[in-house]
Design a protein around this motif. Structure first.
Motif, PDB file in Angstrom:
ATOM      1  N   ASN A 746       0.813  -1.423   0.152  1.00 20.81           N
ATOM      2  CA  ASN A 746      -0.072  -0.235  -0.219  1.00 20.81           C
ATOM      3  C   ASN A 746       0.975   1.213   0.022  1.00 20.81           C
ATOM      4  OD1 ASN A 746      -2.867  -1.231   0.342  1.00 20.81           O
ATOM      5  ND2 ASN A 746      -1.697  -2.018   2.052  1.00 20.81           N
ATOM      6  N   GLU A 747       1.609   1.448  -1.071  1.00 23.86           N
ATOM      7  CA  GLU A 747       2.573   2.601  -1.203  1.00 23.86           C
ATOM      8  C   GLU A 747       1.452   3.779  -1.121  1.00 23.86           C
ATOM      9  OE1 GLU A 747       5.013   3.052  -4.470  1.00 23.86           O
ATOM     10  OE2 GLU A 747       5.925   4.830  -3.698  1.00 23.86           O
ATOM     11  N   THR A 748       1.546   4.711  -0.305  1.00 22.97           N
ATOM     12  CA  THR A 748       0.501   5.722  -0.143  1.00 22.97           C
ATOM     13  C   THR A 748       0.387   6.497  -1.385  1.00 22.97           C
ATOM     14  OG1 THR A 748       1.042   5.839   2.228  1.00 22.97           O
ATOM     15  CG2 THR A 748      -0.334   7.505   1.476  1.00 22.97           C
ATOM     16  N   CYS A 749       1.493   6.824  -2.095  1.00 22.61           N
ATOM     17  CA  CYS A 749       1.365   7.759  -3.292  1.00 22.61           C
ATOM     18  C   CYS A 749       0.525   6.991  -4.276  1.00 22.61           C
ATOM     19  CB  CYS A 749       2.605   8.162  -3.724  1.00 22.61           C
ATOM     20  SG  CYS A 749       3.935   6.898  -4.223  1.00 22.61           S
ATOM     21  N   ALA A 750       0.597   5.680  -4.285  1.00 25.99           N
ATOM     22  CA  ALA A 750      -0.200   5.006  -5.460  1.00 25.99           C
ATOM     23  C   ALA A 750      -1.756   5.066  -5.018  1.00 25.99           C
ATOM     24  CB  ALA A 750       0.052   3.419  -5.393  1.00 25.99           C
ATOM     25  N   THR A 794       2.615   8.457   5.991  1.00 27.98           N
ATOM     26  CA  THR A 794       3.504   7.038   5.790  1.00 27.98           C
ATOM     27  C   THR A 794       3.909   6.907   4.573  1.00 27.98           C
ATOM     28  OG1 THR A 794       1.054   6.346   4.953  1.00 27.98           O
ATOM     29  CG2 THR A 794       1.575   5.761   7.346  1.00 27.98           C
ATOM     30  N   TYR A 795       4.550   6.088   4.115  1.00 29.32           N
ATOM     31  CA  TYR A 795       5.257   5.605   2.836  1.00 29.32           C
ATOM     32  C   TYR A 795       4.316   4.377   2.453  1.00 29.32           C
ATOM     33  CZ  TYR A 795       8.793   4.725  -0.795  1.00 29.32           C
ATOM     34  OH  TYR A 795       9.540   4.409  -1.922  1.00 29.32           O
ATOM     35  N   HIS A 796       5.060   3.205   3.022  1.00 23.92           N
ATOM     36  CA  HIS A 796       4.235   2.067   2.624  1.00 23.92           C
ATOM     37  C   HIS A 796       3.273   1.659   3.936  1.00 23.92           C
ATOM     38  CE1 HIS A 796       7.984   0.921   0.575  1.00 23.92           C
ATOM     39  NE2 HIS A 796       7.057   0.887  -0.503  1.00 23.92           N
ATOM     40  N   SER A 816      10.232  11.670   0.652  1.00 26.82           N
ATOM     41  CA  SER A 816      10.023  10.427  -0.153  1.00 26.82           C
ATOM     42  C   SER A 816       8.795  11.001  -1.047  1.00 26.82           C
ATOM     43  CB  SER A 816       9.619   9.151   0.480  1.00 26.82           C
ATOM     44  OG  SER A 816       8.239   9.219   1.042  1.00 26.82           O
ATOM     45  N   CYS A 817       8.521   9.918  -2.043  1.00 26.10           N
ATOM     46  CA  CYS A 817       7.588  10.159  -3.088  1.00 26.10           C
ATOM     47  C   CYS A 817       6.225  10.154  -2.198  1.00 26.10           C
ATOM     48  CB  CYS A 817       7.423   8.992  -3.952  1.00 26.10           C
ATOM     49  SG  CYS A 817       7.250   7.275  -3.216  1.00 26.10           S
ATOM     50  N   CYS A 818       5.872   9.539  -1.375  1.00 29.86           N
ATOM     51  CA  CYS A 818       4.731   9.658  -0.505  1.00 29.86           C
ATOM     52  C   CYS A 818       4.473  11.104   0.282  1.00 29.86           C
ATOM     53  CB  CYS A 818       4.594   8.227   0.220  1.00 29.86           C
ATOM     54  SG  CYS A 818       4.438   6.771  -0.818  1.00 29.86           S
ATOM     55  N   ASN A 819       5.768  11.146   0.914  1.00 33.49           N
ATOM     56  CA  ASN A 819       5.759  12.658   1.729  1.00 33.49           C
ATOM     57  C   ASN A 819       5.248  13.507   0.789  1.00 33.49           C
ATOM     58  OD1 ASN A 819       8.738  11.037   3.307  1.00 33.49           O
ATOM     59  ND2 ASN A 819       6.682  11.229   4.087  1.00 33.49           N
TER      60      ASN A 819
HETATM   61 ZN   LIG Z   1       5.314   6.793  -2.844  1.00 30.65          ZN
END
Ligand SMILES: [Zn+2]
Length: 1018
Positions: A746-750, A794-796, A816-819
């Motif tokens: 569950n990568e958050t940015c996805a 969160t990230y994952h 990170s990407c998700c941040n």
């Molecule tokens: Zn991400």
């Protein structure tokens, strides 16, 4: 580096069996069979102490008594003399927030002196984790120890042999409560019942308090390591014996490619008999056949759920059928009829679908009939008890955090790339924006979007709004000045290269490289082509065209177009909320630069680029360029957008034989967040081209991904096979078999991107299923992804038994990407509550959130008052008058009815769960509409392992609050006739109890949790 690429090629082409292995993804994503998402850092010691991973946790050499020397096994290694204070430090953040750890490395011990440490990690002499290869002062032999206050777990083994290479690996597995030491790939000694959290060893709040040493004891001891070292790695996951064995054997062969065998699925989840029917399937008698129509060339959309026949009067749910998933469309190339046989997990039932293939029909692609409201038109309100909602809480954490940011920090690497002086007080960001990270600038793009959205969303506070206006202005002015320098003479009459396709290598170099170090970065912006803007020179873009893969070396790259997408999207966001023409000017300049470069490349090169793991990740460049074309009316940008078509994903191959356009799942095993934004781009291009394939691509993708790859919180990434927490599983509908990666899911940015895609699709197709998903992902992942008191996020998000969320980037200084996407998510939480029809004759109420809508186009407002989801009803008040259709979502879970009162009077309505109910009326000022949709408890099983299921109450995912780490799924027995009989609690607090265990919404869960349970029905 070559070795890894080969291994990856082998692993992935095996994972993606049958689905065009010619396009196996490469780059440094898998090392020794372990996905990079499990790796924190790696120090090869071939000539420096740099981190090989993308995390840039570079070591620092302390002291001078060391040298790098040739070695027959490893090529080049680090030798520490042990004579003086010489050792290596690793940044304290490397271990911060982790649940478990594995440390591995090669050591060639040259002294039998006791007290030497291979490594010693901890926050103090009283809280540390170390390996002493030749014994401590007290005990002889190889000592592995955890000391944390009064706790002391020490194991002893034969001392590491002198003057030969040995491989050491130590695994702290917190859920399994073990500490295991491996010598040369074999388990040497293990201690059980290690009752510990890593927060007892490390300072999770202040990273710099963690002392991570290689070769030096924390306790002040004066014995230093006398040894040669090679390939030291830190993993965030407890590696298995087999994984450690593989690292050892690959290393022994000097990294010989022959050692790289196919990746095995990491088997660390409890296994259940495949023939035992679970959950409602235990009462299942039969599943009737179904009939499905499709058109020539298009794989049929087979029903994932079919009404079953149950015994014992059990009213079971529709049965999840798992159908075969062909990797091409050869079954449907001619009209006719054929039969597909599916399976039902845990049973021998074989439901059949008769597929009727009809001649090529017409296109069914719909028009865009809805529009979203601008952010400023919707305001979030407190709930009916005047309590802040989760929406407001999360928004305020981010607004406060963003307000405190210094824009100069987000401009630091841009100024650095252009060789400009930094203003006073400017500090570089960390994380993926640090000096040598090849993704630097990505956070700046998210930041531009975030401050634009914050500006548009803070109409409730003029002072705050003015601050965001100031930040936007400053950011754009600086970026504008820099972009105007590209491809222009430095001084009047000086030489320059304005043509983007004529960018030469840096002075003194014969080729391009991605060296961003202070000493190595090129700053000759006059040669970069007109309009170029980025936080690094153009080399990475050019290297991608020439075949560069993803990785940390200067010959490798990391997603140049991904970063650029964030920047261009951010600039357009600022333009659209504030009319800042300079922002648009910068975006246009770069759009022209991109079009110039890509339009001269052969199609094969583009196909190869966009299918390269992460290197070719371009975010939503296609979306951004289509949008730029629409804003400017300039057709070349739309052409540029289409140059980003991921041909293989969209059309199967260069001949457009099948692909997502024809409902063939082309994304199994691929990186999730690399591909979701490409689909958003497809729908955006469809908006302007009306080429129906683009709609089909997006529509088919959404259907497949939400049915066959989705976890209950709405996330879609996280594979054990291929072994990468950010990938889709190797095959569809195999979440239990191939998902639940130890490295996370569950990568958050996805999910951020899934919501964006879902909202876009809804503007074309008003299917309630879309907004049901939106609600799921918004409440149970996005709202659940932010720390309790800060904007850390969160990230994952792991959903394995007893997991814990890990939050990062509290200070907004290392992204990170998700941040990055979190900045965006939490500044636009109101954006999908309401939509309007393009002709302003209809209003859609998609989400039940306390808010006020200002429908400027109709000169009226709508207020929504509720405590939802802490109550099951909401009240809409219309302030204004006129005739329009009010479309309200009847959620799929509203199986106990959906009740409507207008001005207090009950209406007779035929509301079907999973649809929109239309209320047509000539509204007058003060009209009220009360909607009530009683919540109930229901289970959502994993498709291929039905007993592993999540518990929902209405829209809310409930998580068991776990007292500690665990390796097994929490077992729960529920009443088969009505599961609510087994559950007690208070719906107004959303707090429930089953067998004495507390269940709370996942979005209110901050400790250990079980989102999936092992459920038995009695
Ligand atoms: Zn991400």
């Amino acid at each position: 580096m070559k070795i890894n690429r080969l291994i990856v090629g082998i692993v992935l082409s095996l994972c993606a069996l049958g689905s065009a292995p010619a396009f196996a993804q490469d780059g440094d994503q898998i090392l020794d069979g372990i996905g990079e998402t499990g790796l924190i850092s790696r120090y090869q010691f071939k000539g420096d102490v740099r981190d090989w991973s993308r995390n840039n946790l570079h070591g620092i050499m302390q002291g001078t008594d060391f040298r790098f020397m040739p070695d027959s096994l490893f090529g080049n290694v680090l030798a520490l003399s042990g004579e003086s204070e010489t050792y290596i430090t690793i940044p304290g953040e490397a271990v911060s927030g982790e649940e478990s750890l594995t440390i591995t490395g090669w050591i060639y011990l040259r002294s039998a002196k006791s007290g030497q440490v291979f490594f010693d990690f901890g926050k103090s002499a009283g809280s540390r984790f170390f390996v002493a290869p030749a014994g401590t002062k007290e005990k002889p032999g190889l000592q592995t120890a955890i000391v944390a206050g009064s706790k002391d777990y020490t194991t002893s083994y034969d001392a590491v042999p002198l003057n030969k290479w040995s491989h050491l690996a130590v695994v702290i597995d917190i859920p399994a409560k073990t500490m295991s030491t491996y010598l040369n790939g074999v388990l040497a000694v293990e201690v059980k019942d290690v009752a510990l959290e890593l927060s007892q060893l490390f300072d999770f709040d202040t990273d710099k308090n963690n002392q991570l040493y290689i070769g030096k004891p924390i306790d002040g001891g004066k014995t230093f390591l006398n040894a040669k070292l090679s390939d030291f790695r830190i993993y965030r996951i407890p590696l298995t014996a087999r994984q450690i064995g593989r690292i050892y054997y690959t290393g022994l062969r000097g990294g010989n490619p022959q050692a790289g065998r196919r990746g095995q699925v990491e088997q660390s989840l409890p296994v259940f008999a495949a023939t035992t029917p679970q959950l409602y399937n235990a009462f299942l008698v039969s599943v009737p056949d179904t009939r499905v129509e499709t058109e020539v060339g298009h794989l049929p959309r087979l029903p994932r759920y079919v009404k079953g026949v149950y015994s014992n009067g059990v009213a079971g749910p529709d049965v999840r059928v798992i159908w075969p998933a062909p990797a091409d469309n050869s079954q449907v190339l001619a009209p006719g009829t054929y039969t597909v046989t599916g399976k039902v997990a845990g049973t021998s039932l074989q439901p059949r679908a008769v597929v009727n293939v009809t001649a090529d029909g017409h296109d069914h692609a719909p028009q865009r009939t809805l529009e979203a409201f601008d952010l400023e038109q919707v305001t979030l309100n407190a709930d009916i008890h005047n309590h802040k909602t989760k929406f407001i809480e999360n928004r305020d954490k981010f607004i406060t955090g963003l307000e405190a940011t210094n824009p100069d920090n987000f401009l630091y690497m841009f100024r650095n790339a252009f060789g400009q002086k930094q203003p006073e007080g400017a500090k570089p960001l960390g994380g993926w924006d640090s000096q040598q990270t090849k993704l630097r600038g990505h956070a700046t793009g998210h930041y531009l979007t975030a401050i634009a959205q914050a500006y548009a969303s803070t109409g409730y506070d003029a002072v705050l709004q003015a601050r965001f206006a100031g930040k936007m202005e400053y950011m754009v002015n600086t970026l504008y000045e820099l972009s105007k320098m590209s491809g222009q003479p430095r001084t009047a009459g000086g030489e320059y290269v304005a043509d983007p396709i004529a960018v030469p290598p840096a002075a003194g170099k014969t080729g391009f490289d991605s060296d961003l170090s202070v000493e190595g970065i090129r700053t000759d912006f006059q040669n970069w082509g007109k309009g170029f803007i980025s936080a690094y020179p153009p080399d990475q873009f050019i290297m991608l065209e020439k075949g560069a893969t993803y990785g940390g070396s200067n010959a490798q790259i990391w997603a140049p177009y991904y970063t650029l997408h964030k920047i261009m999207a951010g600039l357009m966001d600022i333009y659209e909320v504030s009319g800042n023409e300079k922002a648009l000017e910068i975006a246009k300049g770069m759009g022209t630069w991109v079009h110039a470069r890509l339009s001269q490349l052969p199609k094969e090169t583009l196909i190869s680029m966009w299918n390269r793991y992460i290197a070719g990740e371009f975010g939503g460049m296609n979306e951004a360029l289509a949008r730029l074309s629409r804003i400017t009316g300039e057709a070349s940008y739309l052409k540029a957008a289409q140059l980003f078509d991921n041909i293989r994903l969209f059309y199967g191959d260069a001949d457009h034989s099948h692909g997502l356009a024809k409902n063939v799942d082309m994304f199994r095993g691929l990186h999730s967040n690399q591909h979701i934004p490409q689909i958003i781009g497809a729908i955006e291009i469809y908006r302007d081209t009306e080429s129906p394939e683009y709609y089909s691509i997006a529509d088919n993708f959404w259907d497949i991904v939400t049915h066959d790859y989705m976890y209950s919180i709405g996330g879609v990434a996280g594979a054990r096979n291929p072994n990468n927490a950010e990938c889709f599983t190797a095959q569809p509908a195999t979440l239990y078999e191939n998902g639940f990666a130890a490295g996370g899911q569950n990568e958050t940015c996805a999910t951020y991107n899934m919501l964006k895609l879902t909202g876009s699709l809804f503007l074309f197709n008003q299917s309630a299923e879309l907004m049901d998903y939106y609600e799921r992902g918004l409440y149970n992942h996005i709202l659940a992804s932010v720390a309790e008191h800060t904007p850390a996020n969160t990230y994952h998000v792991s959903l394995r038994p007893g997991s814990m969320k890990q939050f990062g980037n509290e200070e907004m200084d290392g992204f990170s990407c998700c941040n990055g996407t979190a900045l965006e998510s939490s500044t636009k939480l109101q954006n999908s509550i309401y939509f309007r029809s393009a002709d302003n004759q209809a209003l859609y109420v998609n989400l039940y959130v306390p808010s006020t809508l200002t429908w400027t186009e109709r000169n009226l407002s709508v207020t929504q008052a509720t405590a939802y989801p802490k109550e099951d009803k909401t009240l809409l008040t219309i302030n204004g008058k006129g005739k329009f259709d009010l479309n309200v979502r009847v959620p799929h879970w509203a199986t106990k009815g959906f009740f409507v009162k207008i001005n207090g009077k009950e209406m007779k309505v035929a509301a079907v769960p999973g649809s929109y109910l239309t209320i047509s009326r000539k509204w007058k000022k003060g009209d009220t509409v009360e909607l009530r949709m009683p919540f109930s408890f229901y289970l959502e099983p994993v498709m291929d392992q039905q007993n592993i299921a999540s518990l929902f109450y209405g829209p809310v995912l409930l998580a068991a609050q776990e007292p500690g780490a665990r390796t097994e799924w929490r077992k729960v027995t529920l009443d088969a006739s009505d599961i609510s009989k087994s559950i007690t609690g208070d719906p107004s607090k959303l707090e429930f109890t089953i067998d004495g265990v507390v269940y709370k919404p996942f979005f209110d869960t901050y400790g250990r949790h079980s989102v999936y349970l092992d459920v038995v029905l009695k």
